[in-house]
Scaffold this active site. Sequence first.
Site, PDB file in Angstrom:
ATOM      1  N   THR A 162       0.723  -1.157  -0.083  1.00 32.53           N
ATOM      2  CA  THR A 162      -0.070  -0.032  -0.203  1.00 32.53           C
ATOM      3  C   THR A 162       0.728   1.417  -0.219  1.00 32.53           C
ATOM      4  OG1 THR A 162      -1.668  -1.118   1.245  1.00 32.53           O
ATOM      5  CG2 THR A 162      -1.660   1.255   1.232  1.00 32.53           C
ATOM      6  N   THR A 168       1.664  -4.121   4.308  1.00 30.86           N
ATOM      7  CA  THR A 168       1.356  -4.138   5.802  1.00 30.86           C
ATOM      8  C   THR A 168       0.961  -5.682   6.296  1.00 30.86           C
ATOM      9  OG1 THR A 168      -0.770  -3.248   5.621  1.00 30.86           O
ATOM     10  CG2 THR A 168       0.977  -1.753   6.337  1.00 30.86           C
ATOM     11  N   ASP A 169       0.303  -6.154   5.157  1.00 35.95           N
ATOM     12  CA  ASP A 169      -0.447  -7.664   5.652  1.00 35.95           C
ATOM     13  C   ASP A 169       0.646  -8.706   6.227  1.00 35.95           C
ATOM     14  OD1 ASP A 169      -2.880  -6.749   4.870  1.00 35.95           O
ATOM     15  OD2 ASP A 169      -3.308  -8.151   3.455  1.00 35.95           O
ATOM     16  N   LYS A 189      -0.033  -7.103  13.026  1.00 40.29           N
ATOM     17  CA  LYS A 189      -0.989  -6.085  12.649  1.00 40.29           C
ATOM     18  C   LYS A 189      -2.319  -6.656  13.077  1.00 40.29           C
ATOM     19  CE  LYS A 189      -3.036  -4.645   8.255  1.00 40.29           C
ATOM     20  NZ  LYS A 189      -3.076  -4.668   6.814  1.00 40.29           N
TER      21      LYS A 189
END
Lengths: 443, 634
Positions: free
Chosen positions: A106, A182-183, A261
């Site tokens: 992202t 980020t995942d 996360k």
Amino acid sequence: MKEGLPGYRGIALKVLSDAGVRVEDMVRIRRGSEVYEGILFQRSQYDDDEHIVIKLKNGYNVGIRVTPNLVVERLGEGAKAAFTPPQPPKMNPSLPKVSILSTGGTIASRVDYRTGAVTPAFSARDLYSIIPELSDIALIETQEIFSIFSEDMGPEHWKTLAKVIAHHIEAGAKGIVVAHGTDTMGYTAAALSFALQNLPVPVILVGAQRSSDRPSSDAALNLLSAVKAATDLPIAEVLVAMHADPSDETVLLHRGVKVRKCHTSRRDAFKSINAHPMAAIKDGEVKILTEEYRRRQGGQILELKPDFDERAGLLKFHPGFNPDIIEYLVDKGYRGIILEGTGLGHVSKRCHPSLKRASSEGVFLGMTSQCLWGRVNMNVYYTGRDLQAIGIVPLEDMLPETALVKLMWALAQAKEPEALKRLMLTNIAGEISSKTSFRWGAP
Amino acid sequence: MDYESLGLKVGLELHQQLKTASKLFCLCKPELREGEAELKLLRKLRPTQSELGQVDPAALFEFKKGRKILYEAEDRTSCLVELDEEPPHPLNQEALDICLTIALMIGCKPVDEIHVMRKIVIDGSNTTGFQRTCIVALGGLVEISGKQIPIQTICLEEDAARLLGIEGSLVHYSLDRLGIPLVEVATAPVLSSPKEAEAVALALGRILRATGKVRRGLGTIRQDVNISISQGALIEVKGVQKLELVSKVVEYEVQRQLGLLAIRDELKARGVKWEDLTDNFIDVTEAFRNTACEIIRSSINNGGIVLAVRLRGFKGLLGKELIPNIRFGTELADVAKFWGRVKGLFHTDELPGYGISSQEVTELKKRLNASEYDAIVFVADRRENASDALMAVVERARQALVGVPEETRGPNPDGTTRYLRPRPGAARMYPETDIPPIVIDEERIARLRADLPELPELKVERFIKDYRLSRKLAEQIVDSDFVSLFEEIVSKTHVAPSIIAVTLTETLKTLSREGLDVEALPDEQIMETFFLIDKGELAKEAIPDVLRWLLRSKGSKVRQAMEALGLRMMSRNEVEAFIDRLLMERKELLAGDKSKAFQRLLGIAMSTLRGKVDAAIVQEILRKRIQAEAGGPP
């Protein structure tokens, strides 16, 4: 897919190719008394084949249904959809050298006409040029390693990444910043924590929850803070830099093996679990929040151990869990399994036969908790003791994902079961805490 | 004024909030918050490129100003979507239906497939840095007073956050209004007089209200007015909240543009050239070391400087009034404030004054080597701000040589306007990647077409016929914000429609003239007033008093008003007892003509009983008693 008409299929493709138009041409489309003029746009492959998308003069896109009486006409060349990176700012050679390595995600995304959603597209260089303030903090070198979403990252990518980082450190970088989706950023952070040992400089992973093509993107503050951390931080470890809360004010630095996360969309999705955040950056000022860290000091020689063995699995136990899954992994030649058990570290006694078989065939079995917060303890209930007797190793307060990554790494380092077990229980990068502090909080 | 020969062209963009159950991209209540903020967060926005790779200059500027934004949120009216902490949920289908209905009423062609776009706006009014908007229909035609007015687009968009205030570089917004669905109806720029612009604005407003699905109250309808004359420029006046102000705004804008053109001609006659206007700024702080001017002194004491620039050949022009209270000097001050973050500027056309002596002016002219034909502009601020401000002043003065610069302006309450920002371009449109395209199928259109609301003209005729309203009253109520409420009350009570209509038009107008904010009156309280009248608990004569009391005591209920005003209805027994006592006390009145006596006594009785009992009951009882006193048959 027809050349010049990406995304169009079926009837829409036929009408457009018959009219001899291509995407980005200026077109006029008529249907009876209706007239539409604009630039022909690419279509997402998941949208239907019955509409043509044009961008009107006022900047709006609309879709026009293909009907038998539709007349498409080419008017000429239209403007091209493009991202023009601005000129990178002037570099200041007296500033510390920092490398920004981009992997996608992202933080580096913009619109994808193939799917209509966002896709990784910015190179590290683009990032640098759209956040020119970076040039006030460091002398930046950029390298695009991958351009993928983080769910497509795997042990092979960790290996490549670790090697490239080692190369940049050898070349004199005072800190490394890795732009990452980020995942799975937590997994990569853990992987690098094990692969890059005796670090002389900090390695900061950074991501964004809002893509950097949006004015409200968190990418800019995260990246600026990450670069600041790379130059100023006295901590030579692998860290994750992300927003502390929904405001664009403070960025927290989390230890790579202790971060997860915890929210699908919020800017402050990343939390330190069973650990305190290591540092905070606000208004360009670094504040250290812990005393236990590896200090940055001269003369340290990086030890690169970039190999991972993928034959390790992570199983989440749940009511109704079928032990066949364990049998399957053993049959497939897996060399280790991390269990994400309930509470203090339990699985149903239904699993005992399969676990016994796995253990007897030399498969490493480690226990973590799906509670995430807290430490496993398999002495409190006899069920835990039974599991230990089978050979399951309690993995203290290690996060399940960290334990999995560590196992993949350890399998590549240790051949003997005893050596493997010892390695798994040795604190390498802060993944196992010696005590459980009440300061760390709970969910 | 002969607007036609001036080549006046006006286009309107009418924005109206829709009355939906939830917001456009989430399920939050589309209402303004009443309670305190539960959450505050600080954000920054930075410009991005549109899909054509351009950066909008206005957007870039907002960023360079170093703006920080403080948002306030409350749980009922905002969630993670408003906070830009979660992607938008699917587009509100109820809002889309209302928009399509409006499109069909105006004869627009709905688009086959809707693409939601992001319109980049980084002043902080949207947490995302863009407003989500989509074209729902194109190309309609409305007939207004015999003229065919082309409608270019009908868009569905999200309303922006509510501005609470600006302190320096910190802008303060409430998130409650963000995401309320808005319809935008844009006419072609074909309106040729202020009157016509206003007539079209009112007519479009009437059509939107006819759906019965729009919000009312201040700020629920906003008009952007695009105005140009042949030699002038396209000026966008954003956010006119009262439709009645549209013609005034157009009149003043034409006047302003003509004034600027006159200045251009005068400058030409004086032989002033582009290159005469230079960025040669002179630090004149020393000239004001001992000034009596409070503003300059305090700025110098705070480490600021006084920076001046000469505008060759501009003497007398800065003091020229373009429209009431707006001089050319005001226009320079506006750009200086915007680009230079200064509080204001001084110019020699208004000096000596503000504590600045004629000696100081002479000294200033000497230092700038200014002739008697020149004007001098100066500001007292930090060097960086002062320099940015004068840069903008010189740029604006140069534009005066050409004529009227394109700008976005904001309306003042009197219809004059002020500079807001440079006009944004089409470079700020970007697809909303979080929302897949929405196909509008023919069944949906057919369903909406079969159930189109009545057009205003037809409604007037029906009100005259069915509710026996006078034409004037019928037109008034149809023109008002209350037409749906009117029909709702008529359908739910037995109160005479004319009384309801008079209340919602005349009575509210009277209260408004008294200075009360009638738009703040909740529908529920108006409704409750009529329910109580219907039940005989409140007299219709008491309506103005009750509404006045409610408006003065925000958040109160009708029953509280009745209590406070002593308006509890009297029972029949109480009224009879009252009249019996009255007849005893005023026996002398019964001596003469009975009908005269009736009139006198009724007057006396009603002066006490008004609002506490239906007048018809008093009449009936009084008539019976008088006849009984006279001994005759009732």
